[in-house]
Design an enzyme around this catalytic site. Structure first.
Site, PDB file in Angstrom:
ATOM      1  N   SER A 193       0.852  -1.192   0.000  1.00  0.00           N
ATOM      2  CA  SER A 193       0.000   0.000   0.000  1.00  0.00           C
ATOM      3  C   SER A 193       0.892   1.249   0.000  1.00  0.00           C
ATOM      4  O   SER A 193       1.749   1.382  -0.877  1.00  0.00           O
ATOM      5  CB  SER A 193      -0.956  -0.039   1.189  1.00  0.00           C
ATOM      6  N   ASP A 249      -8.522  -6.183  -5.160  1.00  0.00           N
ATOM      7  CA  ASP A 249      -8.157  -4.948  -4.473  1.00  0.00           C
ATOM      8  C   ASP A 249      -9.001  -3.800  -5.041  1.00  0.00           C
ATOM      9  O   ASP A 249      -8.882  -3.457  -6.216  1.00  0.00           O
ATOM     10  CB  ASP A 249      -6.662  -4.675  -4.677  1.00  0.00           C
ATOM     11  N   HIS A 254      -7.879  -5.228  -0.706  1.00  0.00           N
ATOM     12  CA  HIS A 254      -6.634  -4.514  -0.444  1.00  0.00           C
ATOM     13  C   HIS A 254      -5.909  -5.054   0.778  1.00  0.00           C
ATOM     14  O   HIS A 254      -4.677  -5.142   0.794  1.00  0.00           O
ATOM     15  CB  HIS A 254      -6.927  -3.023  -0.257  1.00  0.00           C
TER      16      HIS A 254
END
Length: 368
Positions: free
Chosen positions: A148, A314, A348
């Site tokens: 991320s 995601d 995610h």
């Protein structure tokens, strides 16, 4: 072997020149290490944290019941094996876990910066870490790993410090933050700014730790939706209703509602709202191609082996965004990269919770 968890804070008096043209001085960087560095310092692995993460990536402090945010990934015999590697994770500038951020005391006034804190970019966060490593006499590392926002940092290292890492492993990230992700951040930002208890940034942080901030909680709920996926929500919650609530009670809750409430309101008691505003700003303006004619031109600077990992469902950083990086690397003739799209229903958050799906890939990348 022991994890050998150590926590430090380094103080810097030289100015940190930021991408905006502003200067930050002095500043602190708090970091944590695991494992043992070998004599020639060739076994260093840098781990970069995400938006609400910190330097505390693994292990337990004496007063803790919950381990570091990537504890399943870092340690003896784990994907990032501390029997082999010396691991460093630092808290980014702008955060609220020891490194200088908006609630740090501004020199020489000894009052919190609050809105006087300069906007920092992902590139600035990486620059500060690079200065830290120079202080530690570490001038080249075996690998940099991050997911991320941590993946954003890893990719910035690859472009702006191309001779620093042998390998870059970037997970669940992007080359530039897209409107979808910016929109989720906007909901969180507005929720904070419009909460009267935020007091236009002049809140009492100790009071918020006790009471939380309802606006920030609502924003965090929106964030949690982007971290999950339709499939993971359906599997985790279905249409289950709280057993203690009546179906025809106006404020009776489904389990998914209860989950969002719990995580949203709990979050506000340990994360600072101004730090959230500053870090989401850094994420929003992140773009690897800034300062270059194109993404391809930026990627031409990469000399590290690059391992790109996306996750099929995601919602925040879509898998095709990582594929675009791989495609550009192919076009410029870069042969020293790989790209995999991991099949996961967790969305995610898969890079945090479904480690078994990609840990062997990371092990192979580190050990190969």
């Amino acid at each position: 072997m022991s994890l050998n968890l150590q926590t430090y804070t380094e103080h810097f008096t030289n100015p940190l020149y930021l991408e905006s043209g502003r200067i930050l001085e002095p500043y602190d960087i708090t970091y944590e290490t695991y494992g043992t560095m070998n004599e020639d310092k060739s076994n260093v692995v840098v781990v970069c944290h995400a938006l609400t993460g910190s330097h505390h990536a693994a292990g337990l402090y004496e007063d803790e019941t919950k381990p570091g945010w990537w504890d399943g990934f870092i340690g003896s015999g784990k994907a990032i094996d501390t029997d082999k590697y010396f691991v460093i994770c630092s808290n980014v500038i702008g955060s609220c876990f020891g490194s200088t951020g908006p609630m740090s005391l501004q020199h020489p006034y000894q009052e919190p910066y609050r809105y006087k804190f300069p906007v920092v970019s992902i590139k600035d966060m990486v620059k500060a870490q690079r200065i830290l490593f120079d202080r530690l006499d570490i001038h080249r590392v075996h690998a940099i790993v991050g997911g991320s926002m941590g993946g954003m940092q890893a990719l910035q290292f690859a472009i702006h410090y191309p001779n620093f890492a042998n390998k870059i492993i970037a997970l669940a990230t992007t080359h530039a933050t897209q409107p979808w992700a910016i929109a989720f951040n906007k909901v969180a930002q507005e929720s904070i700014l419009n909460d009267p208890d935020f007091k236009q940034g002049y809140y009492d942080p100790d009071l918020l730790k006790e009471q939380g901030l309802s606006g920030m909680a609502v924003g965090r709920m929106a964030g949690h939706i982007s971290f999950l996926s339709h499939e993971s929500m359906r599997e985790k919650f279905g249409r289950d209703y709280k057993l203690t609530d009546g179906l025809y009670e106006l404020f009776g809750k489904f389990q998914v509602e209860s989950y969002l409430e719990y995580n949203g309101y709990n979050f506000t008691k340990w994360f600072d709202p101004l730090a959230y505003l500053y870090i989401t700003k850094a994420i929003n303006i992140y773009d690897l191609s800034r300062g270059f004619d194109s993404l391809a031109e930026a990627l031409k600077r990469v000399t590290s082996a690059l391992y790109l990992v996306s996750f099929k469902n995601d919602l925040l950083f879509k898998n095709f965004e990582m594929k675009e990086i791989a495609d550009e690397l192919d076009k410029i003739g870069n042969k020293n990269h790989s790209y995999i799209d991991v099949k996961s229903d967790y969305g995610h958050d898969a890079f945090l919770v479904e480690l078994n799906k990609f840990e062997n890939h990371v092990k192979d990348a580190l050990n190969g």
